[in-house]
Design an enzyme around this catalytic site. Structure first.
Site, short mmCIF file in Angstrom:
data_model
loop_
_atom_site.label_atom_id
_atom_site.label_comp_id
_atom_site.label_asym_id
_atom_site.label_seq_id
_atom_site.Cartn_x
_atom_site.Cartn_y
_atom_site.Cartn_z
N GLU A 224 43.83 44.82 46.66
CA GLU A 224 43.08 45.56 45.65
C GLU A 224 42.62 46.58 46.28
O GLU A 224 41.45 46.01 46.73
CB GLU A 224 42.30 45.01 44.64
CG GLU A 224 43.24 43.74 43.74
CD GLU A 224 44.32 44.70 43.14
OE1 GLU A 224 44.03 45.20 42.55
OE2 GLU A 224 45.32 42.91 42.52
N CYS A 258 35.74 50.93 42.50
CA CYS A 258 36.54 51.67 42.79
C CYS A 258 38.02 51.82 42.32
O CYS A 258 38.53 53.01 42.98
CB CYS A 258 38.08 50.13 43.40
SG CYS A 258 38.34 49.19 42.47
#
Length: 480
Positions: A224, A258
């Site tokens: 990720e 993010c």
């Protein structure tokens, strides 16, 4: 299958090695935990969080040097508790075997099905920005799938890591769950352990190194990562509403997310309108960014990086506008107010890498085709945001771009839904977690074929010139 013995790595910490081997032995003594045991593990995870709110909030705030407690409660504690309860609710269904069809050569008595089994020992590498959520969300999926878990925290989460080590020992044996602190270059050693699955959240650059380490053991990975997530405001959409929602995302956790909006694309001629609305919203929601509601930048290195990124843009001709009018922040406390950055170009650092902070580059466009071409020429982002009530325009951007997740008329929130898989694509990562997809990520979906006492395949045995040939020709004709 990964071997029980850890690799011969000179700087492998003894606690990594001993815990890994202990968890592997425990896994091999019980390779497929029951529904009841998995449910109990998930309840224990829920209890660990629910019974220690204050300590967890305090630890994260200490690591940040000042993190809004509301944001920790909303983005970390509430989300993790809800994820555990959601997994408990769906666990029995996730664990059920799934019947599959058989082909003509095995029809009608043979059977086929799949069933999920735990892969074994899972390693999780946690970032610093949402350290509770990013530890527990994948862990919930791994426990639901019946695995054992080793978690390495970030070097910026030392206080939290020490707390979680203490708490975990009260709720789980070490052969089920173990937390580890970072520091002293321990991260690379952790990712060299021959885990049965390795889950990493962090930057693309570090993700490449993690993947290379995992490849030595043929360990499957979920990465990720991140990248520059674009946000497009359509010409039909209310600029006031767009600014309200985009500014909430950009100021939450001081932009250290993010999936945050990394650059904004507005219709030509509407920058001033957005800036006006953004400043009104920032002033209303944060009349004093030093009062504890606005989170600090995690450490001095990151603060200096954000300052340098802004300085580079200004030196190359950009213009910066402080969206918290009259508030300059506090360098000593690493409080950095949000800034819109206009006139950005590709030569600027701000457009070269993920910002991970409260800077918002703003560009303009004249056509939707221009937007699609710009996004398509760059690395695939972890998220893409479209603000428009025009269904045809929404579909155009959905069908002509690719990203990890998508938010329509919202930012960031898609990443918190347990019913949606979370994961990047290309430069922004690989693999998924959350909910069912997370359960499957940490499971081996094992295919099983069971032959009947009588099989139709016997009708296709040699010699082929007789009935076998006729039968095969009949089957081919049925499929023509």
């Amino acid at each position: 299958m990964n071997m029980l013995v850890t690799p011969d790595v000179p700087d492998m910490p003894a606690e990594f090695k001993s815990t890994y081997e202990r968890q592997q032995r425990a896994y091999r003594s019980k390779r497929n935990p029951s529904y009841e045991e998995r449910r109990q593990d998930l309840r224990q995870l829920h209890r660990l969080i629910a019974e220690n709110h204050d300590a967890l909030i305090s630890a994260v705030s200490q690591d940040y040097g000042g993190r809004a407690s509301f944001e920790t409660k909303l983005a970390e504690l509430l989300g993790a508790q809800d994820a555990a309860l959601d997994a408990i609710k769906h666990l029995r269904g996730w664990m059920k075997p799934s019947k599959r069809s058989v082909d003509l050569t095995q029809y009608p008595l043979a059977k086929a099905w799949t069933f999920p089994q735990p892969v074994g020992v899972v390693g999780i590498v946690v970032p610093w920005n949402f350290p509770i959520a990013m530890a527990f969300q994948p862990m919930i999926c791994a426990f639901a799938a019946g695995n054992r878990v080793m978690v390495k925290m970030s070097e910026n989460s030392g206080t939290l890591a020490r707390l979680l080590k203490q708490l975990a020992a009260r709720y789980f044996p070490e052969d089920k769950l173990a937390f580890f602190e970072d520091g002293g270059g321990r991260g690379p050693a952790f990712t060299q352990l021959p885990f049965d699955h390795l889950f990493f959240t962090g930057s693309p650059a570090t993700g490449k190194a993690v993947m290379a380490n995992a490849a030595r053991n043929l360990t499957p990975v979920t990465l990720e990562l991140g990248g520059k997530s674009p946000c497009i405001v359509g010409p039909d959409y209310s600029m006031k509403k767009a600014a309200e929602r985009i500014m909430w995302a950009k100021m939450f956790n001081a932009g250290q997310i993010c999936t945050n909006v990394d650059y904004l694309m507005l219709p030509e001629g509407r920058i001033d309108e957005f800036i006006h609305e953004a400043q009104l919203i920032a002033g209303k929601r944060y009349p004093d960014i030093l009062n504890g509601d606005y989170t600090a930048i995690i450490d001095q290195r990151q603060y200096d990086r954000i300052q340098a990124t802004l300085a580079d843009a200004l030196a190359r001709g950009a213009t910066a506008i402080n969206l918290c009018v009259g508030q300059s922040g506090d360098p000593a406390r690493r409080i950095f107010p949000p800034h819109a950055v206009l006139g950005v170009t590709e030569s600027m650092e701000i457009m070269q890498r993920e910002i991970f902070g409260p800077l918002l580059p703003i560009m303009t466009y004249s056509s939707k085709e221009e937007v699609v071409e710009y996004i398509g020429d760059r690395h695939r982002p972890l998220a893409l945001y479209v603000y428009s009530d025009d269904k045809a325009l929404q579909d155009y951007y959905l069908n002509n771009t690719i990203s990890g997740g998508v938010g329509i008329n919202e930012s960031v929130l898609q990443g918190g839904l347990h019913s949606l898989p979370f994961g990047g694509t290309g430069h922004s990562g690989m693999g998924h977690y959350h909910g069912l997809e997370g359960f499957l990520t940490f499971s081996k979906l094992r295919p099983v074929f069971k032959q009947s006492p009588w099989r139709s395949l016997d009708m296709l045995m040699p010699p082929y010139s007789g009935s076998a040939g006729k039968m095969l020709n009949f089957m081919l004709k049925r499929k023509s």
